[in-house]
Design a protein around this motif. Structure first.
Motif, short mmCIF file in Angstrom:
data_model
loop_
_atom_site.label_atom_id
_atom_site.label_comp_id
_atom_site.label_asym_id
_atom_site.label_seq_id
_atom_site.Cartn_x
_atom_site.Cartn_y
_atom_site.Cartn_z
N ALA A 277 8.44 -17.09 6.69
CA ALA A 277 8.15 -16.56 5.35
C ALA A 277 9.40 -16.01 4.66
O ALA A 277 9.33 -15.61 3.50
CB ALA A 277 7.07 -15.49 5.44
N SER B 225 11.59 -18.02 3.86
CA SER B 225 11.64 -19.05 2.81
C SER B 225 10.22 -19.54 2.58
O SER B 225 9.36 -18.71 2.22
CB SER B 225 12.62 -20.18 3.14
OG SER B 225 12.26 -20.91 4.30
N ASP B 226 9.93 -20.81 2.78
CA ASP B 226 8.62 -21.31 2.38
C ASP B 226 7.68 -21.61 3.55
O ASP B 226 6.75 -22.39 3.40
CB ASP B 226 8.77 -22.53 1.46
CG ASP B 226 9.58 -23.64 2.10
OD1 ASP B 226 9.93 -23.51 3.29
OD2 ASP B 226 9.87 -24.64 1.40
N THR C 181 4.88 -19.79 6.39
CA THR C 181 3.90 -18.70 6.21
C THR C 181 3.92 -17.68 7.35
O THR C 181 3.35 -16.60 7.20
CB THR C 181 2.47 -19.26 6.06
OG1 THR C 181 2.16 -20.09 7.17
CG2 THR C 181 2.34 -20.08 4.78
N ILE D 3 3.69 -14.15 -8.47
CA ILE D 3 4.20 -15.21 -7.60
C ILE D 3 5.61 -14.85 -7.12
O ILE D 3 5.92 -14.95 -5.93
CB ILE D 3 4.19 -16.56 -8.33
CG1 ILE D 3 2.73 -17.00 -8.48
CG2 ILE D 3 5.00 -17.61 -7.57
CD1 ILE D 3 2.51 -18.02 -9.53
N ALA E 183 5.89 -12.45 -4.34
CA ALA E 183 5.40 -12.89 -3.02
C ALA E 183 6.27 -13.96 -2.37
O ALA E 183 5.89 -14.52 -1.35
CB ALA E 183 3.97 -13.41 -3.17
N THR E 184 7.44 -14.26 -2.93
CA THR E 184 8.20 -15.41 -2.42
C THR E 184 9.10 -15.11 -1.23
O THR E 184 9.67 -16.04 -0.66
CB THR E 184 9.10 -16.05 -3.50
OG1 THR E 184 10.00 -15.04 -3.98
CG2 THR E 184 8.30 -16.64 -4.63
N ALA F 230 12.77 -18.53 -2.76
CA ALA F 230 11.60 -19.07 -3.46
C ALA F 230 11.64 -20.59 -3.42
O ALA F 230 12.71 -21.19 -3.51
CB ALA F 230 11.61 -18.58 -4.91
N HIS G 8 5.58 -22.08 -2.73
CA HIS G 8 4.99 -20.83 -3.23
C HIS G 8 4.14 -21.11 -4.48
O HIS G 8 3.06 -20.54 -4.65
CB HIS G 8 6.08 -19.80 -3.55
CG HIS G 8 6.86 -19.37 -2.34
ND1 HIS G 8 8.17 -19.74 -2.13
CD2 HIS G 8 6.51 -18.63 -1.27
CE1 HIS G 8 8.59 -19.23 -0.98
NE2 HIS G 8 7.61 -18.55 -0.43
N ARG H 136 0.82 -22.98 -3.39
CA ARG H 136 -0.25 -22.11 -2.88
C ARG H 136 -0.96 -21.41 -4.04
O ARG H 136 -2.19 -21.27 -4.04
CB ARG H 136 0.31 -21.06 -1.92
CG ARG H 136 0.69 -21.63 -0.58
CD ARG H 136 1.05 -20.55 0.40
NE ARG H 136 -0.11 -19.98 1.07
CZ ARG H 136 -0.71 -20.53 2.12
NH1 ARG H 136 -0.27 -21.64 2.63
NH2 ARG H 136 -1.76 -19.95 2.67
N ASN I 117 1.72 -23.95 5.51
CA ASN I 117 2.09 -24.73 4.33
C ASN I 117 2.23 -26.22 4.63
O ASN I 117 2.38 -27.02 3.72
CB ASN I 117 3.40 -24.22 3.71
CG ASN I 117 3.14 -23.04 2.78
OD1 ASN I 117 1.98 -22.76 2.43
ND2 ASN I 117 4.18 -22.34 2.37
#
Ligand code: AMP
Ligand code: ZN
Ligand code: FE
Ligand code: FE
Length: 287
Positions: A10, A12-13, A15, A125, A128-129, A133, A137, A140, A260
């Motif tokens: 998390a 980066s991208d 979860t 958004i 929450a990145t 980012a 993100h 989702r 993801n």
């Protein structure tokens, strides 16, 4: 030995938090896992602190680069960087620039989407990145408000490069990235070299140019990621042969992104001899 050299948290991208990721890696039977978030080292400390006994965590990153495509025009290329000195100032500056590009680009896309979907909140958004980012993100958030039913559908529609919401970012020229990684003592490996479903792919002549010693005597490209879920079976042997010819390390990985993506840790792995060759090339950090 089970070795997975490419995963996202998390930071980066992905979860999973870095701590969750290393615990999951140990539970799935891995001996070695590399944390390779996009353009950031922000997850390293937590991953190292939380690593269960018996699991080796390799400090890595997946750098956003621009290379030359098979048709001669620029293509995005992901370059894995391992065991570089995070304090090297030229490389740290370039990472900061890439992160700023990511933030500005994802905010710009979020603002375009919000014009059509007022329930889409760019501030929420961006909050929450994590550090880096990325379009997942946005994907989702689009699923959450019901614009699409899956992340894959978001990438095919509103987040695709053909979408009116799409905004580009300026990545690092790959030859420059290879130089910076070497100068910081690290080893560079081209990620998912033949991932055709992502669009146009890198001209393998550029791989030839990047391999070997540079004119100033520094090391060039260190390896190729050959075993990856986005590669077609017929691409594996030619890639492995090219790596052999150019004396490049051959790696394999899951490219795990938590929820993801539908990939499991250790789905593809790296042979121990290849891992040891990679470690031997690093003059920066040790594991
Ligand atoms: P970005 O770096 O912001 O352009 O977003 C690209 C990221 O999205 C990469 O990490 C890809 O792994 C991920 N990605 C691309 N296509 C998909 C897809 N169909 N489903 C899930 N993740 C994807
Ligand atoms: Zn990713
Ligand atoms: Fe990638
Ligand atoms: Fe990746």
């Amino acid at each position: 030995m089970r070795i997975d050299l490419h995963t996202h948290s998390a930071a980066s991208d992905g979860t999973d938090s870095p701590a969750e990721l290393v615990r999951a890696a140990a539970e799935s039977g891995l001996d070695v896992v590399a944390l390779t978030d996009h353009d950031t080292t922000a997850g390293w400390e937590q991953a190292l602190d939380a690593a269960p006994r018996g699991l080796t965590v390799v400090r890595g990153m997946e750098m956003s680069c621009e290379g030359r495509g098979e048709d001669g025009s620029p293509v995005p290329v992901h370059l894995l960087a391992y065991l570089f000195d995070p304090e090297d100032s030229a490389f740290a500056e370039e990472r900061a620039r890439l992160l700023a590009e990511r933030t500005a680009r994802i905010r710009a896309m979020a603002e375009r989407i919000a014009v059509d979907y007022p329930q889409f909140d760019p501030d929420a958004i961006m909050a929450a990145t994590g550090t880096a980012a990325g379009r997942p993100h946005l994907a989702r958030a689009l699923v959450d408000i019901g614009v699409v039913t899956s992340i894959a559908q978001a990438f095919e529609g509103p987040l695709s490069t053909r979408s009116p919401y799409y905004v580009d970012k300026v990545d690092t020229p790959i030859e420059r990235a290879v130089e910076m990684i070497s100068a910081a003592g690290g080893v560079s490996v081209v990620a998912h070299v033949r991932a055709r479903m992502r669009g146009r792919i890198l001209d393998l002549n550029q791989v030839r140019e990047l391999a070997g010693r540079r004119p100033d005597g520094s090391a060039g490209l260190g390896g190729l990621e050959v075993f990856h879920a986005d590669h077609a079976p017929e691409d594996i042997r030619p890639l492995a042969e090219l790596a052999e010819e150019l004396d490049l390390v051959v790696t394999g990985s899951s490219d795990y992104h938590g929820d993801n993506k539908t990939l499991s840790l250790g789905e593809h792995t790296t042979d121990v001899e290849q891992y040891e060759r990679l470690l031997a090339q690093s003059s920066g950090l040790t594991v």
